[in-house]
Design a protein around this motif. Structure first.
Motif, mmCIF file in Angstrom:
data_model
loop_
_atom_site.group_PDB
_atom_site.id
_atom_site.type_symbol
_atom_site.label_atom_id
_atom_site.label_comp_id
_atom_site.label_asym_id
_atom_site.label_seq_id
_atom_site.Cartn_x
_atom_site.Cartn_y
_atom_site.Cartn_z
ATOM 1 N N ILE A 6 0.885 -1.325 -0.028
ATOM 2 C CA ILE A 6 0.039 -0.115 -0.167
ATOM 3 C C ILE A 6 0.880 1.429 -0.029
ATOM 4 O O ILE A 6 0.636 2.245 -0.813
ATOM 5 N N ASN A 7 1.710 1.287 0.854
ATOM 6 C CA ASN A 7 2.740 2.463 0.740
ATOM 7 C C ASN A 7 3.655 2.675 -0.225
ATOM 8 O O ASN A 7 3.710 3.842 -0.873
ATOM 9 N N LYS A 12 3.942 6.007 -5.265
ATOM 10 C CA LYS A 12 3.837 5.980 -6.596
ATOM 11 C C LYS A 12 3.036 7.180 -7.236
ATOM 12 O O LYS A 12 3.253 8.019 -8.070
ATOM 13 N N ARG A 13 1.641 7.208 -6.532
ATOM 14 C CA ARG A 13 0.874 8.184 -6.894
ATOM 15 C C ARG A 13 1.385 9.671 -6.647
ATOM 16 O O ARG A 13 0.971 10.412 -7.321
ATOM 17 N N ARG A 23 -11.483 9.078 -0.312
ATOM 18 C CA ARG A 23 -11.873 7.520 -0.110
ATOM 19 C C ARG A 23 -10.508 6.920 -0.434
ATOM 20 O O ARG A 23 -10.848 5.534 -0.493
ATOM 21 N N ASP A 24 -9.584 7.316 -1.028
ATOM 22 C CA ASP A 24 -8.326 6.553 -1.357
ATOM 23 C C ASP A 24 -7.759 5.873 -0.069
ATOM 24 O O ASP A 24 -7.618 6.415 0.855
ATOM 25 N N ASP A 25 -6.939 4.927 -0.404
ATOM 26 C CA ASP A 25 -6.068 4.208 0.714
ATOM 27 C C ASP A 25 -4.678 5.335 0.746
ATOM 28 O O ASP A 25 -4.545 5.740 -0.057
ATOM 29 N N THR A 88 -13.126 15.351 5.964
ATOM 30 C CA THR A 88 -13.066 14.222 4.897
ATOM 31 C C THR A 88 -12.084 13.150 5.286
ATOM 32 O O THR A 88 -11.866 12.101 4.624
ATOM 33 N N LEU A 89 -10.966 13.512 6.277
ATOM 34 C CA LEU A 89 -10.097 12.392 6.722
ATOM 35 C C LEU A 89 -10.670 11.683 7.801
ATOM 36 O O LEU A 89 -9.900 10.786 8.560
#
Ligand SMILES: [Fe+2]
Ligand SMILES: [Fe+2]
Length: 308
Positions: A6-7, A12-13, A23-25, A88-89
C-alpha cells in the motif's frame, strides 16, 4: 507485506502528482499528519479573527469598517473550508475544537500578539496575511485534494486581505508625523513574529522531511521565509518605513536579502503558551463556543426534521 505494498503504491501516486482523495487508501501517518496540519490551520483562521474583530467598532470610517468586517468574515469561511477538509479524513469537528480548548492543538502564534492601534490592522493585513499567502500559494499544490482545493479558494481572498492591509499602511505612512510613527511602530512589533510564522529552521523542523516526501508540504520553511522577505522589503521601502533588522542587506550573489537571526526563545515561548494573549484567545473561543451552543442544537434538530 500488504502494508508495504500500500505504501509503495501510495508513494507512486504522490510521485506522479496524482491527488489523493478522501476515499483513497493512504498510510495512517499521512492521514494523521494532514488532520494535525489542516486542523491547526483551521484553528489559526478562526483565532485570527480575534485581534482584528477588536477594531471593527473603532474603524476610522464606514468604508474601512465594511472592509474589515468582510475580511473577518472571510477568515471564518476559511476556518469552515478547512474544518470540512479535516472531516473528509475522518476527524470530528467537536473533537478538534475540544483539543484546541484543552491546548492540545496549536494555532499560528502570531495571533497571540495584541492589535494595539489601527495601524496594527494595516500591519496584520500586509505582513500576516502576506506571510500566510506565501505559505498558502505553495499549499495549492499539496497532495491531498480537498486541502489543495480549499487553498485555491482561500488564496483569492487572502490577496484581498493583504491589499487592504497595505492600503492602511499607505494611508498611515503618508499621513501626519504621528500616523507615520504609528505605522513604523506596528512594523517594528509585527515584523519578527511574521517571520516566525514560517516555523523553525528546516534543520529543526522534525516533521518537514516526511511532509515534503508526501508532497503535503511543497516548499521548506526557510525557502518560504526568504521569499516573503524578498517581496516585502521593497514594499516597506515604498512606504518609507524601516524594517527593524540591522543585518538586513541585499546580497548580490544570492539575489536575495540577508537578514538577522530570529529570536527562537521568543518563538518557542509563544508557541508553548507564554505569549501576551494566549490565555485570552482560548478563553474567548471557549466562551463564544458556549454561546453558540443553542445554534448548533437548533441546526441538528432542523436537519433531523427536514434533511431526510
Ligand atoms: Fe485566512
Ligand atoms: Fe486573511
Amino acid at each position: 507485506m500488504v502494508k508495504k505494498n500500500i505504501n509503495y503504491k501510495f508513494q507512486k501516486r504522490i510521485d506522479n502528482n496524482i491527488k489523493i482523495e478522501p476515499r483513497d487508501d493512504m498510510p495512517d501517518g499521512y492521514r494523521f499528519h494532514l488532520i494535525r496540519q489542516i486542523s491547526q490551520h483551521a484553528h489559526s483562521e478562526v483565532i485570527g479573527m480575534q485581534p482584528e474583530a477588536n477594531w471593527i467598532t473603532r474603524a476610522p470610517s464606514l468604508r474601512s469598517k465594511k472592509i474589515l468586517l468582510a475580511k473577518v468574515q472571510d477568515e471564518a469561511g476559511h476556518g469552515l473550508y478547512l474544518y470540512s477538509a479535516a472531516e473528509t479524513l475522518g476527524a470530528s469537528r467537536s473533537d478538534l475544537i475540544n483539543k484546541l480548548h484543552l491546548k492540545e492543538a496549536k494555532y499560528a502564534s502570531i495571533f497571540n500578539y495584541p492589535a494595539l492601534t489601527w495601524s496594527d490592522i494595516g500591519a496584520i493585513g500586509w505582513l500576516v496575511d502576506g506571510a500566510a499567502i506565501t505559505n498558502q500559494v505553495s499549499l495549492q499544490k499539496t497532495s491531498y485534494g480537498p486541502y489543495s482545493r480549499a487553498m485555491i479558494k482561500i488564496c483569492k481572498e487572502e490577496s484581498f486581505h493583504q491589499r487592504q492591509g497595505f492600503e492602511i499602511m499607505i494611508k498611515m505612512s503618508q499621513g501626519t508625523k504621528e500616523q507615520k510613527q504609528m505605522a513604523q511602530d506596528s512594523l517594528n512589533r509585527f515584523w519578527w513574529p511574521s517571520l516566525m510564522m514560517f516555523g523553525p529552521h528546516d534543520s529543526d523542523s522534525t516533521r518537514s522531511e516526511r511532509a515534503i516526501k508526501w508532497k503535503i508540504k511543497r516548499e521548506s520553511n526557510d525557502f518560504l521565509r526568504q521569499k516573503f522577505i524578498d517581496k516585502t522589503v521593497p514594499q516597506a521601502d515604498f512606504l518609507g518605513l524601516t524594517i527593524p533588522d540591522k543585518k538586513l542587506k541585499w546580497n548580490e550573489k544570492r539575489n536575495s536579502y540577508d537578514f538577522g537571526e530570529i529570536n527562537w526563545n521568543e518563538f518557542w515561548r509563544v508557541v508553548n503558551g507564554g505569549g501576551p494573549c494566549n490565555q485570552k484567545r482560548i478563553n474567548h473561543h471557549i466562551n463564544a463556543h458556549k454561546d453558540g451552543e443553542w445554534v448548533r442544537k437548533a441546526l441538528i434538530k432542523y436537519s433531523e426534521k427536514y434533511d431526510k
